[in-house]
Scaffold this motif. Structure first.
Motif, PDB file in Angstrom:
ATOM      1  N   ARG A 164      47.830 -27.786 -44.509  1.00 57.29           N
ATOM      2  CA  ARG A 164      46.505 -27.195 -44.982  1.00 57.29           C
ATOM      3  C   ARG A 164      46.608 -25.961 -45.390  1.00 57.29           C
ATOM      4  O   ARG A 164      45.641 -25.427 -45.999  1.00 57.29           O
ATOM      5  CB  ARG A 164      45.504 -27.752 -43.793  1.00 57.29           C
ATOM      6  CG  ARG A 164      45.433 -29.045 -43.395  1.00 57.29           C
ATOM      7  CD  ARG A 164      44.556 -29.286 -42.074  1.00 57.29           C
ATOM      8  NE  ARG A 164      43.260 -28.731 -42.447  1.00 57.29           N
ATOM      9  CZ  ARG A 164      42.308 -28.650 -41.400  1.00 57.29           C
ATOM     10  NH1 ARG A 164      42.516 -29.109 -40.197  1.00 57.29           N
ATOM     11  NH2 ARG A 164      41.258 -28.266 -41.816  1.00 57.29           N
ATOM     12  N   GLY A 166      46.880 -21.489 -44.058  1.00 54.95           N
ATOM     13  CA  GLY A 166      46.458 -20.625 -43.275  1.00 54.95           C
ATOM     14  C   GLY A 166      46.549 -19.174 -43.518  1.00 54.95           C
ATOM     15  O   GLY A 166      46.522 -18.887 -44.671  1.00 54.95           O
ATOM     16  N   VAL A 167      46.036 -18.254 -42.700  1.00 54.20           N
ATOM     17  CA  VAL A 167      46.057 -16.782 -42.892  1.00 54.20           C
ATOM     18  C   VAL A 167      46.723 -16.095 -41.870  1.00 54.20           C
ATOM     19  O   VAL A 167      46.772 -16.252 -40.723  1.00 54.20           O
ATOM     20  CB  VAL A 167      44.814 -16.347 -42.999  1.00 54.20           C
ATOM     21  CG1 VAL A 167      44.487 -15.011 -42.992  1.00 54.20           C
ATOM     22  CG2 VAL A 167      43.927 -17.276 -44.008  1.00 54.20           C
ATOM     23  N   ARG A 177      39.084 -13.482 -43.457  1.00 52.52           N
ATOM     24  CA  ARG A 177      39.975 -14.723 -43.111  1.00 52.52           C
ATOM     25  C   ARG A 177      39.265 -15.962 -43.764  1.00 52.52           C
ATOM     26  O   ARG A 177      39.757 -16.492 -44.353  1.00 52.52           O
ATOM     27  CB  ARG A 177      40.359 -14.859 -41.676  1.00 52.52           C
ATOM     28  CG  ARG A 177      41.129 -13.879 -41.001  1.00 52.52           C
ATOM     29  CD  ARG A 177      41.012 -13.950 -39.499  1.00 52.52           C
ATOM     30  NE  ARG A 177      41.999 -15.232 -39.143  1.00 52.52           N
ATOM     31  CZ  ARG A 177      43.122 -15.364 -39.114  1.00 52.52           C
ATOM     32  NH1 ARG A 177      43.682 -14.416 -39.499  1.00 52.52           N
ATOM     33  NH2 ARG A 177      43.698 -16.642 -38.684  1.00 52.52           N
ATOM     34  N   ALA A 178      37.867 -15.803 -43.564  1.00 52.88           N
ATOM     35  CA  ALA A 178      36.972 -16.946 -44.274  1.00 52.88           C
ATOM     36  C   ALA A 178      37.001 -17.011 -45.649  1.00 52.88           C
ATOM     37  O   ALA A 178      37.526 -18.083 -46.079  1.00 52.88           O
ATOM     38  CB  ALA A 178      35.798 -16.673 -43.636  1.00 52.88           C
ATOM     39  N   TYR A 181      40.655 -18.440 -46.504  1.00 49.35           N
ATOM     40  CA  TYR A 181      40.625 -19.784 -46.170  1.00 49.35           C
ATOM     41  C   TYR A 181      40.061 -20.577 -47.629  1.00 49.35           C
ATOM     42  O   TYR A 181      40.714 -21.534 -48.047  1.00 49.35           O
ATOM     43  CB  TYR A 181      40.152 -20.209 -44.958  1.00 49.35           C
ATOM     44  CG  TYR A 181      41.196 -20.164 -43.942  1.00 49.35           C
ATOM     45  CD1 TYR A 181      42.086 -21.030 -43.709  1.00 49.35           C
ATOM     46  CD2 TYR A 181      40.632 -19.185 -42.685  1.00 49.35           C
ATOM     47  CE1 TYR A 181      42.871 -20.880 -42.574  1.00 49.35           C
ATOM     48  CE2 TYR A 181      41.405 -18.982 -41.869  1.00 49.35           C
ATOM     49  CZ  TYR A 181      42.504 -20.120 -41.713  1.00 49.35           C
ATOM     50  OH  TYR A 181      43.330 -20.082 -40.509  1.00 49.35           O
ATOM     51  N   LYS A 185      41.955 -23.125 -50.364  1.00 52.42           N
ATOM     52  CA  LYS A 185      41.533 -24.567 -50.952  1.00 52.42           C
ATOM     53  C   LYS A 185      41.385 -24.587 -52.557  1.00 52.42           C
ATOM     54  O   LYS A 185      41.592 -25.610 -53.098  1.00 52.42           O
ATOM     55  CB  LYS A 185      40.162 -24.940 -50.141  1.00 52.42           C
ATOM     56  CG  LYS A 185      40.350 -25.131 -48.703  1.00 52.42           C
ATOM     57  CD  LYS A 185      39.034 -25.641 -47.899  1.00 52.42           C
ATOM     58  CE  LYS A 185      39.058 -25.715 -46.667  1.00 52.42           C
ATOM     59  NZ  LYS A 185      38.178 -25.955 -45.774  1.00 52.42           N
ATOM     60  N   TRP A 196      48.362 -17.202 -46.585  1.00 52.26           N
ATOM     61  CA  TRP A 196      48.097 -15.796 -47.058  1.00 52.26           C
ATOM     62  C   TRP A 196      48.844 -14.821 -46.033  1.00 52.26           C
ATOM     63  O   TRP A 196      48.764 -14.912 -44.685  1.00 52.26           O
ATOM     64  CB  TRP A 196      46.711 -15.304 -46.977  1.00 52.26           C
ATOM     65  CG  TRP A 196      45.869 -16.335 -48.146  1.00 52.26           C
ATOM     66  CD1 TRP A 196      44.997 -17.113 -47.460  1.00 52.26           C
ATOM     67  CD2 TRP A 196      46.049 -16.180 -49.397  1.00 52.26           C
ATOM     68  NE1 TRP A 196      44.495 -17.643 -48.834  1.00 52.26           N
ATOM     69  CE2 TRP A 196      45.235 -17.119 -50.064  1.00 52.26           C
ATOM     70  CE3 TRP A 196      46.960 -15.441 -50.264  1.00 52.26           C
ATOM     71  CZ2 TRP A 196      45.038 -17.242 -51.198  1.00 52.26           C
ATOM     72  CZ3 TRP A 196      46.724 -15.480 -51.586  1.00 52.26           C
ATOM     73  CH2 TRP A 196      45.850 -16.646 -52.149  1.00 52.26           C
TER      74      TRP A 196
END
Length: 466
Positions: A164, A166-167, A177-178, A181, A185, A196
């Motif tokens: 999926r 990640g960071v 971070r948000a 993410y 996507k 990342w």
């Protein structure tokens, strides 16, 4: 090219790199102050840091950056040893399974390169050919560790199949971070996820998009080559690794480079590599120099404070015989017979029976080996005697000048020996090993010629029983 440098050799290497066209990035506060370098958080082409034993550095970077660094070192440091790893770190190879045991599968990834794939890493392959990647575990070892869990690594992003995304935990800003993410996507190709890395937090969106696009092209190339490439072969290139040894003469040259930038005690890098109390005393001494204290006074105080750390006549020391490959042979304990007027003498008692290679004489437990050299000299002469004092011959080992550490005598063996047999016959051994080291790039042509000149000088002086 950009370099990030950390460790006890940082100031000297920073000066050397800057003088040879490198840009130093992510500098420490001390380096920024000493060189007037501005903040620069760009990702480096090469990362340089101390070896675990402090006897040199390790470097990880792009092939051009590693080669440029090696060229600079060999042109500047007479006795430097440069050990390049033959495989690409994070490189993806098409390999061929050649065997297995209870814990590992052995995969040939190059003409002379065998990697090990732990069985806990993946299910046993059902086919002879498979794609594997060189992991960052055990970098520099003879047998690289492999994985079948492939990933494509960039400066800011890692592209990984079937995840999926990640960071990095090093990115702590919740909003950033948000943001990352959400961007992952949008950018991730079908069947892949994006992780990342820490530098992504400082990069504009355009730069991140460009890097991911580059990684996606690599993924396409991987798919294309997976079936068509020959076995074994490197399909996707990663980074390259080099371990660098700084023997005695290299440390002295690095001292001189550092002294051009900041007050430096003679022997700085040797004393730093001692670690412990000696290194701590050196830091205190150089702080006094920075405050303008007289060098002669500071040197005397430093020597008084550290004298008890170094071996004296009659004490027992280890003898570390370092090979060009990096392997360290501990020749056993030796008694320091004397260090007078720059002359060093130590003796060892032979523990096992056998034959002295090259001398053709019997080696017996209880024999005595007496070694002599001068500080700064490029060879050690060792005479062998029986229990009753009969001379059995001599070896003259060509090596970097001996360094006397708190518990150890240390030098790098330069492969070539001159042996003197009991009948007086003299023979040069293993010059071809040094020639191979030159071909592999372990030593420079300067060091190769230095060894040849040393051998010629020894032969000219007609070595005999010492």
């Amino acid at each position: 090219m950009k370099a990030k440098v950390r460790g006890i050799y940082t100031t000297a290497l920073t000066k050397l790199l800057l003088e040879n066209g490198f840009e130093v990035v992510q500098p420490s506060q001390t380096i920024k102050s000493r060189f007037g370098i501005a903040d620069n958080n760009e990702p480096p082409d090469i990362k340089i840091k101390d070896k675990h034993d402090l006897q040199g550095v390790v470097a990880l970077g792009t092939k051009p950056a590693i080669e440029a660094f090696k060229k600079i070192l060999q042109a500047t440091l007479e006795d430097v040893i440069t050990r390049e790893w033959s495989v690409s770190v994070d490189g993806i190879y098409k390999g061929c399974v050649v065997g297995e045991d209870e814990r590992s599968i052995y995969v040939k990834i190059g003409n002379d390169i065998m990697g090990v794939l732990p069985k806990n890493n993946a299910q046993a392959p059902t086919q002879k050919e498979l794609l594997v990647q060189v992991e960052r575990r055990r970098i520099g070892r003879k047998t690289p560790v492999l994985t079948t869990q492939l990933k494509l690594v960039g400066n800011c992003a890692i592209l990984v199949p079937n995840i999926r995304g990640g960071v990095s935990l090093k990115i702590r800003d919740v909003a950033k971070r948000a943001e990352l993410y959400a961007l992952a996507k949008q950018l991730a190709p079908e069947g892949w996820g994006i992780i990342w890395r820490e530098p992504a937090a400082q990069k504009p969106r355009t730069a991140l998009e460009n890097e991911v696009a580059s990684l996606v092209e690599k993924a396409k190339l991987l798919n294309e080559k997976a079936s068509s490439a020959e076995t074994p072969s490197l399909i996707i290139e990663g980074l390259y690794f080099m371990a660098v040894e700084f023997p005695c003469v290299s440390k002295r040259k690095l001292d001189a480079l550092r002294a051009c930038v900041t007050p430096t005690m003679e022997g700085h890098h040797f004393y730093k590599s001692c670690g412990g109390r000696v290194s701590a005393a050196l830091e205190m001494a150089e702080k006094l120099l920075e405050k303008g204290e007289d060098y002669t006074v500071v040197k005397r105080l430093f020597e008084e404070q550290t004298a008890a750390e170094f071996p004296e006549e009659g004490m027992t020391v280890e003898v570390a015989h370092v090979k060009l490959s990096g392997a360290v042979f501990h020749l056993g304990q030796a008694v320091l017979e004397g260090v007078n007027n720059g002359e060093l003498c130590y003796s060892r008692t032979i523990k096992a029976n056998g034959v002295y290679d090259g001398l053709g004489t019997v080696k017996e437990a209880g024999d005595k080996a007496v070694s002599k050299t001068k500080l700064g000299e490029w060879h050690i002469t060792t005479n062998y005697y029986s229990k009753d004092g009969a001379w059995k011959g001599a070896y003259i080992n060509i090596n970097t000048p001996v360094e006397i550490y708190p518990n150890t005598l240390r030098y790098v063996d330069l492969e070539v020996d001159v042996c003197v047999r009991p009948d007086g016959e003299t023979k040069v051994l293993d010059l071809e090993k040094l020639e191979k080291a030159l071909e592999k790039g372990l030593v420079s042509s300067t060091l190769y010629e230095r060894v040849k000149a040393e051998v010629e000088e020894i032969l000219k002086n007609k070595p005999c029983r010492g």
